[in-house]
Design a protein around this motif. Structure first.
Motif, short mmCIF file in Angstrom:
data_model
loop_
_atom_site.label_atom_id
_atom_site.label_comp_id
_atom_site.label_asym_id
_atom_site.label_seq_id
_atom_site.Cartn_x
_atom_site.Cartn_y
_atom_site.Cartn_z
N GLU A 126 -20.04 -24.27 19.34
CA GLU A 126 -20.35 -25.69 19.53
C GLU A 126 -19.28 -26.57 18.88
N LEU A 127 -18.83 -26.19 17.71
CA LEU A 127 -17.77 -26.93 17.05
C LEU A 127 -16.48 -26.88 17.87
N GLU A 132 -12.77 -29.80 21.76
CA GLU A 132 -12.09 -29.81 23.06
C GLU A 132 -12.57 -30.93 23.96
N CYS A 133 -13.55 -31.73 23.49
CA CYS A 133 -14.05 -32.87 24.27
C CYS A 133 -13.42 -34.14 23.70
N THR A 138 -13.05 -38.44 19.69
CA THR A 138 -12.71 -39.83 19.39
C THR A 138 -13.78 -40.50 18.55
N PHE A 139 -15.04 -40.32 18.92
CA PHE A 139 -16.12 -40.96 18.17
C PHE A 139 -16.34 -40.30 16.81
N HIS A 140 -16.04 -39.01 16.71
CA HIS A 140 -16.10 -38.36 15.40
C HIS A 140 -15.07 -38.98 14.46
N MET A 236 -2.02 -34.01 26.96
CA MET A 236 -3.22 -34.56 27.62
C MET A 236 -2.81 -35.59 28.67
N PRO A 237 -3.50 -35.64 29.82
CA PRO A 237 -3.11 -36.56 30.89
C PRO A 237 -3.37 -38.03 30.57
N PHE A 238 -4.42 -38.32 29.78
CA PHE A 238 -4.77 -39.69 29.44
C PHE A 238 -5.05 -39.80 27.94
#
Length: 439
Positions: A126-127, A132-133, A138-140, A236-238
């Protein structure tokens, strides 16, 4: 029917709202999470959530799974920085039995060694998935940067080092110390009877004794720091970017006002099409119109994360690496527009969107129970949604500009960028876009 609330003798709070739904949702909410953890046991609340339905001392896992399957009961767990919520969606006749099930989580968890070790392995995966998300990462980082140096800035899932150290003794000790009556709320919505729910809770949770240690004090308001974190990855693409400021907490009277005004900024995605090709120029928030015309991002949304006494209000967007400066300009410019020149039509649009969102939330029972649990834990009261909407409908342009300026104008933001962030303006330039020079 309007919501009802009762507080038991030992401090457990009970709330319910009767609707015509043939199903019911019951939520057990407990004030626990990183805010109540230490660097040594960070992540333990989330870990307990993983073990909650693995079986009880008086109810083996196989029998529990069979009972849930045969009666069409769905169980979920959600952990936030200061709250863990166990939710059961079931036929209305089983709402009383869900209270008994949740009671076992507090006093009867088996915590078998095999289950603990198995969950450690799942937590590692899960970590890894969270890392990878890009949006979750970003929010973390956003919380880590905004509340640096406080327990509020620690990750909900904890660290691999901490997870490896968890054992049965540590878990039982944390449950005994933190799952206290004054930190527990039971809420129900659907075809339920408040008196019956209160009676069931009193027979179970009403017997929980208060921990002899000093655990009644609430951690202080977490300190906010305007700052930035950049995790550059040109593969990363974006780029994924979040820009936020400190906002009022759940108990502040301006909380709902800011949430409503946020709809004037709105959200947009390229999948929606532009306002010209779709003929929707008058049906989009002002910033969405500008962004869609210039195509300076793939997606953006306004967010407002609220907690007991603090919050983060801002914009999250995904954009090409060469469009980051343009997008930051749009955000700063439109935020300053709302602070100084908000129009009546824009406020009417925002209030209409706010009312739609509130009405839509009534169609999901788990939203009703979780929101009710926050209200009775944070303020010992339950507000009817009609009262809240009524106050927002009375909001004037002058008051809206004042509220938005209080939390946005000339404030130090927290900025997080993940991905190809080379073209993201440096922090001082972003800070300078948080005010306009006036003559």
């Amino acid at each position: 029917m309007p919501p009802s609330m009762t507080i038991l003798a030992n401090g457990v709070r009970v709330g319910s709202e009767e609707t015509n739904s043939p199903i019911a949702t019951v939520t057990l909410a407990i004030e626990a999470g990183p805010r109540y953890e230490t660097p040594e046991n960070n992540g333990i609340t989330h870990f307990i959530g993983h073990l909650a339905f693995k079986g009880f001392k008086s109810w083996p896992r196989d029998a529990l799974d069979k009972y849930l399957y045969e009666n069409g009961i769905k169980l979920t767990v959600n952990t936030s920085p200061e709250l863990i919520a166990f939710t059961a969606t079931c036929p209305a006749d089983f709402s009383i039995y869900m209270v008994e099930l949740f009671y076992k989580i507090v006093v009867d968890l088996e915590l078998a060694e095999g289950d603990i070790e198995a969950e450690k392995k799942r937590m590692y995966w899960e970590l890894k998935a969270a890392d990878e998300c890009p949006k979750r990462l970003t929010f973390h980082y956003l919380h880590t940067s905004a509340y640096q140096g406080t327990s509020f800035g620690m990750p909900v899932m904890g660290t691999t080092k901490n997870i490896q150290s968890f054992d049965k003794q540590a878990l039982e000790c944390y449950i005994q110390q933190q799952f206290q009556p004054h930190r527990i709320a039971i809420t129900a919505a659907g075809k339920v009877n408040h008196d019956q729910i209160v009676c069931a809770v009193d027979k179970t949770f009403g017997n929980i004794p208060t921990y002899p240690g000093d655990c009644s004090s609430l951690p202080g308001v977490p300190g906010y720091t305007g700052s930035e974190i950049r995790y550059r990855n040109d593969d990363m693409p974006f780029a994924h970017v979040a820009l936020a400021v400190e906002a009022p907490g759940f108990n502040d009277e301006t909380h709902e006002m800011l949430k409503a005004i946020g709809h004037a900024v709105g959200s947009w995605s390229k999948t929606q099409g532009g306002p010209i090709m779709e003929g929707r120029a008058n049906k989009m928030a002002g910033m969405a119109r500008g962004v869609s015309h210039s195509s300076c991002c793939e997606f953006f949304e306004t967010f407002y994360h609220t907690y007991r006494d603090t919050g983060l209000f801002g914009i999250y967007f995904v954009a090409d690496k060469m469009k980051l400066e343009d997008m930051i300009y749009f955000i700063g410019d439109y935020w300053m527009h709302i602070c100084t020149a908000l129009r009546e039509s824009e406020l009417e649009y925002a209030i209409a969107q706010y009312k739609t969102e509130k009405a839509r939330s009534l169609t999901r029972l788990h939203n009703i129970t979780e929101n009710m649990a926050k209200q009775i834990l944070y303020s010992c009261s339950v507000k009817d949604i009609s009262d809240t909407i009524g106050k927002i409908e009375q909001l004037k342009v002058k008051d809206a500009k004042s509220v938005f300026s209080t939390y946005i104008y000339d404030k130090c933001p927290v900025v997080v960028g993940v991905g190809p962030t080379e073209n993201l303006p440096e922090y001082n330039r972003i800070r300078s876009s948080m005010y306009w020079l006036r003559f």
